[in-house]
Enzyme design. Structure first.
Site, PDB file in Angstrom:
ATOM      1  CG  HIS A  26      -1.815  -1.185   1.319  1.00 26.94           C
ATOM      2  ND1 HIS A  26      -1.397  -2.427   1.736  1.00 26.94           N
ATOM      3  CD2 HIS A  26      -3.137  -1.318   1.028  1.00 26.94           C
ATOM      4  CE1 HIS A  26      -2.413  -3.278   1.696  1.00 26.94           C
ATOM      5  NE2 HIS A  26      -3.482  -2.644   1.281  1.00 26.94           N
ATOM      6  CG  ASN A 185      -5.926  10.087   2.401  1.00 20.75           C
ATOM      7  OD1 ASN A 185      -7.105   9.786   2.333  1.00 20.75           O
ATOM      8  ND2 ASN A 185      -4.972   9.190   2.629  1.00 20.75           N
ATOM      9  CG  HIS A 260      -5.547   2.042  -0.528  1.00 20.18           C
ATOM     10  ND1 HIS A 260      -5.363   2.535   0.739  1.00 20.18           N
ATOM     11  CD2 HIS A 260      -5.946   0.746  -0.384  1.00 20.18           C
ATOM     12  CE1 HIS A 260      -5.634   1.579   1.615  1.00 20.18           C
ATOM     13  NE2 HIS A 260      -5.993   0.488   0.972  1.00 20.18           N
ATOM     14  CD  GLU A 411     -20.895  -4.649  24.378  1.00 23.98           C
ATOM     15  OE1 GLU A 411     -20.791  -4.001  23.314  1.00 23.98           O
ATOM     16  OE2 GLU A 411     -21.921  -4.633  25.082  1.00 23.98           O
ATOM     17  CG  HIS A 461     -25.546 -13.389  32.415  1.00 23.90           C
ATOM     18  ND1 HIS A 461     -24.621 -12.935  33.304  1.00 23.90           N
ATOM     19  CD2 HIS A 461     -26.753 -12.989  32.902  1.00 23.90           C
ATOM     20  CE1 HIS A 461     -25.222 -12.288  34.292  1.00 23.90           C
ATOM     21  NE2 HIS A 461     -26.512 -12.308  34.084  1.00 23.90           N
ATOM     22  CG  ASP A 469     -32.440 -10.766  29.937  1.00 21.05           C
ATOM     23  OD1 ASP A 469     -33.551 -10.256  30.201  1.00 21.05           O
ATOM     24  OD2 ASP A 469     -31.380 -10.371  30.448  1.00 21.05           O
ATOM     25  CG  HIS A 473     -29.690 -10.652  26.455  1.00 24.77           C
ATOM     26  ND1 HIS A 473     -30.283 -10.056  25.363  1.00 24.77           N
ATOM     27  CD2 HIS A 473     -29.307  -9.634  27.270  1.00 24.77           C
ATOM     28  CE1 HIS A 473     -30.276  -8.738  25.532  1.00 24.77           C
ATOM     29  NE2 HIS A 473     -29.687  -8.463  26.662  1.00 24.77           N
TER      30      HIS A 473
END
Lengths: 663, 663
Positions: A26, A185, A260, A411, A461, A469, A473
């Protein structure tokens, strides 16, 4: 003395030449960012090429990792152990110059990058590490830990949501020594970004409590110097320096996405070199330019001064000096073994039914008491995942101290920041969320495994045991997905002692670990010293029969108690049944074949694996002749006990599957 | 006539009561958002409870899905087929009221939500679908497609990076009919968000070209009405209405995270009801309130007017009416079979070595010519993944037409938007990125599988065949990770005909498909009509021996040609070897056991599976007695051919493994 532009051009020609020789790479970004790199690396970057491990060096993360040749050129020219032959071997199997920067492969590479955005997010973690260590170890007149974290990133990095997550926290945490150069850019692979990236980046980062500098001309050294000064001046906010640059600068593919991701080609390179006024053959750097770049002496001087500071510090504060050294080395504290012993004894004494997430919290109570390198946190589920203890103190962005991070519902950003904390050294990050949300962090877990960062994920869990739930979940495929990340250790303990050993192994293992923990209570299991001693082997006989077994029941976590109950019933019917607990398959696989064959005798083909997750993983142990009680559909919303029955996690079902195999 | 507050309180009491009865759920958000819900659903929301499938209904996505009871209360009170008994069965196994909203389970639920942020991102896709369909099908005086997409979201949604990705595109795409209510209650699970969410949200969304309205008092109906008017007035920008609310409104846990994720308890409920002046027993709604909420008649009137409009449209534009109906039903075009036939013939005639990503592009050339419902795109890798064709036209945000989306470097946002497009109906979205970046989108793929949205992911660069870009870009565990998502079909074709069938199956299958495609060229394989006819079975004999085989070689994608070469060598040594191509395990598993046992005779235990990815998955077919040539480490940067040799994907290696089994 060469001009600054010539010095930058040296980076450009090395990049072009190496990419051309490799016929792969690149060039656009190295050509565009060369002036930024010259400005930073020659006018502010504090490092010592002789020692890439110097603990107070500035950190540098190339978040747009495809610009790897820029970094290799910098490392080569400033004097790291990266020869011109290494540069010539760019992207060849076994070289020190792989396609994207890889931590551990190339001296001076502080993080593995390539998946866009994560480098910037890891840089946030490094800057946090610096701030925390400085707060802990610095003393009046002893600015022992005092370095910057620099990051180069591109448009693509800022499109990825993970940068929003991490940069938002960097702003909240007031990481004033994080300085990010944004290579604006205006081009990404699909072309001019106007059609898919119309954000007002300045406004966006200001909204996140950052200082935004520029836009400046990213090819103007003086503007870059002034921007760096301004960035350093604001000690309360991280800084984004918006550098307007031209991708493929100076080539006939300038400002085009065609520069690129493919070599420029000989003709374009010749034209570009003519444009630069560069007359040397490929891979040859004039001595004057070499000399101007060489940072070995300056680096040695910097580190020497620091070493002297540290020597004085060691005299004034011998305990702190020793502790800093220990933490930066990643050595365990002296009290560690004792702590483990005590924890295990406590666990063995428990008789109540308890969720393994609660056992995990008890482990953390013990370890956070004796390991200040632990830095905890959660993606907005602190109470549920049990990551806070009496010894954790919430990070205070104003004072800069604490050992617990509220990551918010982020997360992925959390996991990248953990990687950054671990890469910096001085910390063992752990943090928690629900297992089903491990998905959101997946690629950061992958990078953790690739870099072998010492991070611990607390995933609770862990199954339909989640109950009401519902399927969003309830993890199904997540445990197996984590196990198949090369180099990730995954523990799914069944009781207190296994949880204690899981934590102990996670802390002594130098790579990443995922702990898979139940929401629901699990019974304390009968144990003798032998079964406890075998936990660390990852798979072991928890209950055996008299003589050679006819049947093996293999289970993990919440399903181990079920296997034991089923074994009782089967034993009453006269079946010789062995129950194998397999809390960590990766550990089990590392045992010698004598152990593995002892636990799972090859001749016994009647085998039932039980895990409330994707069955896929378990064929390796049950083969074509066994049975698996797992889940190959999503779960449901309902009471956990109803779900376990509905999906067949019952003694009757285990027994009937087992008997069917023996028929 | 009840007051608006009383009408909102009806939502609150139903939510509290149902959660209390279930002893599980999230009362805080329903209590906080009830006034927002009353304002929208009674003063602007155009829907027909009698027909949740009405194609021009407004869409509603509850991005903070844990507030599910609010939505169920709305659906029940306005007159959907959701009885008070269903409400009483909240969160029970088999009920229509699961813990989080699930598409396909509850009439009136437009999307499965729960993992924060994705609902909002899907709403962006729905709003785009509306805009595109309107542009295609509306005619002067026939505003056939003319509805809004509404979304409720919370602080947690805005912390998740995926909302940055999707909302940035929504701004760029000028989705003026997307209206998002942001429940800014300042609380998330860990407490007051000041410590982890300090963004200036107004500024952030303005930076993304959104109209931001407010902050307003989210409990003030008039303010809410005015905000909705203002939102509708701006037809060029999506709108974010910042509603300051109190979580757990009116309870003694108001403004506290303790109201978030657990039942309030009888005492708190009693206090809250007293506060509301609510005197009826649990699950009883006074008739006057019922009546005021009931939207069945108004809904029938709305749809009737639309049906009349559609009837007139059908007369004026019969072809367009028929086409719209076809697309909203998800029926294939009449020319589909012919197109498939022609494509397959073309593929069979090819003799050149070609990457399956190139074959895939050829398939898309064919299908985009005859299927206007295809809407393509890529996460900034259009050229590499081959998702553009001569029949794609880039979406024009000003005019609102096109069938190709530049998603930018946003894999997760892209995948959520695809789900939204598919949920809206009228489109089959497909889009591409590198397989290793499937990680970033993982949870959206999971939701796709859970909702069975008709989406097609084009994942290219599927192994170490990537070569020089190195381990960050070389998938290892990704193929297996996708296969174990319940309900996801994963195809890894080995040549042109298999690629054609993979696309054909993906288009006829009504759920999601992941196509796994090579970067590198693969040889055209010898085929007869029989082997071609068997491709759709997912696993079949590509080359057989005379008589019963001694050995099975099972391979996918780029490893099939290797298996054939190895079979040649083995056959020369007198081994009776069968080569099985297994492009889609999920399809193969759906065949009857006669087919499966025919392809893989249970008595033949000498089996070698070959796939340049995680070996883990293949034990199901080779068992304890076979061998797997896979990768259980990460890859390396280097030339693809060097890597294949380095990692053992050679004829010699296959042969030696096979012979070892036969010894």
């Amino acid at each position: 003395m060469p001009t600054r532009r010539q010095l930058a051009d040296a980076l450009r020609v090395l990049s072009m030449d190496a990419i051309e020789k490799a016929k792969s790479g690149h060039p656009g970004a190295p050509l565009g960012m060369a002036d930024m790199a010259e400005a930073l690396w020659r006018h502010g970057f504090r490092h010592n090429p002789n020692n890439p491990q110097w603990i107070d060096r500035d950190r540098f993360v190339l978040s747009n990792g495809h610009a790897s040749m820029l970094l290799y050129a910098l490392l080569h020219l400033t004097g790291y152990a990266l020869s011109i032959q290494d540069i010539r071997d760019f992207r060849q199997l076994g070289s020190k110059t792989p396609g994207h920067p890889e931590f551990g492969v190339t001296p001076g590479v502080d993080a593995t990058t390539g998946p866009l955005g994560q480098g910037l997010a890891m840089a946030c973690g490094m800057a946090l590490a610096e701030r925390l260590l400085a707060n802990t170890f610095n003393r009046p007149d002893f600015p022992l830990i005092d370095h910057y974290t620099y990051c180069f990133c591109g448009d693509g990095c800022l499109m990825e949501g993970v940068t929003q997550e991490a940069c938002s926290l960097a702003g909240t945490w007031r990481l004033g020594k994080l300085i990010v150069y944004y290579d604006a850019n205006g081009i990404s692979i699909d072309g001019k970004i106007d059609a898919w990236f119309t954000e007002d980046t300045t406004k966006r980062f200001e909204a996140m409590q950052w200082q935004v500098i520029g836009p400046i001309d990213g090819h103007n050294p003086e503007a870059l110097d002034a921007a760096l000064l301004a960035a350093k001046k604001d000690t309360q906010r991280p800084s984004l320096i918006v550098c307007q640059t031209h991708i493929g600068f100076g080539s006939n593919k300038e400002d085009s996405e065609t520069s690129h991701g493919a070599p420029l080609g000989e003709e374009s390179i010749a034209l570009a070199k003519a444009q630069y006024g560069w007359e040397d053959p490929p891979f040859v750097i004039p001595a004057s330019i070499q000399e101007a770049w060489d940072a070995k002496e300056a680096g040695a001087t910097l580190e020497k001064a620091w070493n002297e500071l540290f020597a004085r510090y060691s005299q004034a504060y011998p305990d702190s000096a020793k502790e800093l050294t220990r933490r930066m080395r990643g050595d365990l504290p002296e009290t560690f073994d004792e702590c483990c012993q005590h924890l295990l004894t406590t666990m063995l004494a428990k008789t109540d039914s308890l969720a393994t997430r609660k056992h995990s919290q008890a482990c953390l109570e013990a370890f956070t008491a004796c390991m200040p390198e632990l830095i905890g946190g959660s993606a907005d589920l602190s109470g549920s995942v049990g990551t806070m203890t009496r010894h954790t103190e919430t990070f205070d962005p104003v004072q800069g101290h604490g050992n617990y991070l509220y990551y918010g519902v982020r997360e992925f950003g959390m996991s990248c920041i953990m990687n950054g904390l671990a890469l910096h050294k001085g910390f063992i990050p752990y943090a928690g969320t629900f297992l089903s949300f491990a998905d959101q962090a997946k690629n950061a877990l992958r990078l953790a495994a690739m870099m072998q960062t010492h991070c611990i994920w607390v995933f609770t869990h862990d199954s339909i045991g989640v109950g009401e739930d519902g399927p969003t979940h309830q993890p199904i495929e997540q445990i197996a997905s984590l196990r198949i990340i090369p180099g990730m250790e995954v523990w799914r303990p069944c009781d207190g002692p296994e949880t204690a050993l899981a934590w102990q192994c996670a802390l002594t293992h130098t790579g990443p670990t995922s702990l898979i923990l139940s929401r629901q209570g699990l019974p304390a299991l009968p144990r003798d010293p032998e079964t406890t001693a075998h936990i660390a082997k990852g798979g072991y006989i928890l209950r055996d029969c008299q003589g050679d077994p006819q049947l093996l029941l293999i289970a993990t976590g919440s399903e181990v108690a079920l296997a034991l109950e089923a074994a009782d019933v089967l034993a009453k019917e006269g079946i010789l049944v062995r129950v194998v607990s397999m809390p960590c398959v990766e550990r089990f696989e590392k045992q010698n074949s004598a152990w593995r064959d002892f636990v799972l005798p090859p001749s016994v083909r009647a085998r039932v694996a039980i895990e409330a997750g994707s069955p896929s993983y378990w064929y390796r142990y049950v083969g074509l002749d066994g049975a698996i009680l797992g889940m190959d559909t999503f779960g449901c919303s309902g009471k956990a006990k109803d779900l376990r029955k509905h999906f067949g996690f019952t003694v009757d079902h285990v027994v009937s599957e087992a008997l069917a195999l023996l028929r």
